[in-house]
Motif scaffolding. Structure first.
Motif, PDB file in Angstrom:
ATOM      1  N   PRO A 162       1.282  -0.983  -0.501  1.00 44.81           N
ATOM      2  CA  PRO A 162      -0.126   0.186  -0.121  1.00 44.81           C
ATOM      3  C   PRO A 162       0.810   1.211  -0.273  1.00 44.81           C
ATOM      4  N   ASP A 163       0.300   1.876  -0.898  1.00 47.21           N
ATOM      5  CA  ASP A 163       1.156   3.733  -1.193  1.00 47.21           C
ATOM      6  C   ASP A 163       1.252   3.823   0.895  1.00 47.21           C
ATOM      7  N   GLY A 164       2.158   4.834   0.979  1.00 46.50           N
ATOM      8  CA  GLY A 164       2.491   5.726   2.297  1.00 46.50           C
ATOM      9  C   GLY A 164       4.420   5.151   3.118  1.00 46.50           C
TER      10      GLY A 164
ATOM     11  N   LYS B 215       6.036   1.982   2.148  1.00 49.63           N
ATOM     12  CA  LYS B 215       6.171   1.791   0.973  1.00 49.63           C
ATOM     13  C   LYS B 215       7.319   2.962   0.352  1.00 49.63           C
ATOM     14  N   THR B 216       8.023   3.940   0.290  1.00 47.96           N
ATOM     15  CA  THR B 216       8.489   4.990   0.468  1.00 47.96           C
ATOM     16  C   THR B 216       9.901   4.473   0.735  1.00 47.96           C
TER      17      THR B 216
ATOM     18  N   THR C  13      11.258   1.519  -0.839  1.00 53.12           N
ATOM     19  CA  THR C  13      11.599   1.251  -2.071  1.00 53.12           C
ATOM     20  C   THR C  13      12.909   1.964  -2.143  1.00 53.12           C
TER      21      THR C  13
END
Length: 187
Positions: free
Chosen positions: A162-164, A167-168, A171
């Motif tokens: 999920p984005d947030g 995830k950052t 990455t």
């Protein structure tokens, strides 16, 4: 009434009868005159803290030199061995105090046997803290960016996340791991 000038023949006769001053001798070279004085001073006072400061890292080693610096060399009036005052950065004074015999041995090896018999430790900031900070925190090389194929592969692997902020962070971690595996000098 004006006095008449002597003729050239009379001038030669006058100069032949007159006694002239002797020619001055040049003074002796300054080096010869000062050589004995400098030798006496060197024997009496020896090398000072300037010589120690210039070669402190070589004398005591990089670990001790990072935390200390020589301040002054105090010689007693009656002669004999001197006391070396060193400035120590903060809480490292206790460590340096335990290494006092080794430091004295190394300084005496440089200045001559029996030149220093006491070490006076003074806590305070060092004059060249930049050297110590540079030694503690080496400059890191910036890694090259990932190529497009590996970046796309990383994005496909994290597509289900999920984005947030998680995830950052994943990455960024993935990029750093892949960059290190590409760069053979960074292992």
């Amino acid at each position: 009434m004006r006095r008449p000038l002597p003729t050239p023949a009379e001038a030669i006769d006058i100069l032949a009868r007159k006694r002239t001053r002797p020619q001055r001798r040049p003074p002796p070279p300054a080096g010869r005159a000062l050589n004995g004085f400098v030798k006496e001073l060197d024997a009496r006072f020896g090398q000072g803290p300037g010589a120690l400061q210039a070669r402190w890292r070589e004398i005591v080693g990089p670990d001790i030199a990072r935390r200390t610096e020589p301040v002054k060399l105090t010689r007693p009036r009656a002669g004999g061995p001197a006391a070396l005052e060193i400035r120590v950065a903060g809480p490292a004074a206790a460590l340096i105090q335990h290494q006092q015999p080794q430091i004295l041995a190394r300084v005496n090896l440089f200045l001559g046997a029996g030149a220093v018999d006491r070490l006076r430790i003074v806590q305070g900031p060092l004059r060249n803290p930049g050297e110590a900070a540079a030694a503690r925190h080496p400059v890191r090389r910036r890694l090259p960016p990932l190529d497009a194929a590996r970046e796309a592969e990383l994005a496909r692997g994290l597509a289900a996340a999920p984005d947030g902020p998680l995830k950052t962070a994943l990455t960024e971690l993935g990029r750093n791991v892949l960059r290190r595996t590409e760069d053979p000098t960074r292992r």
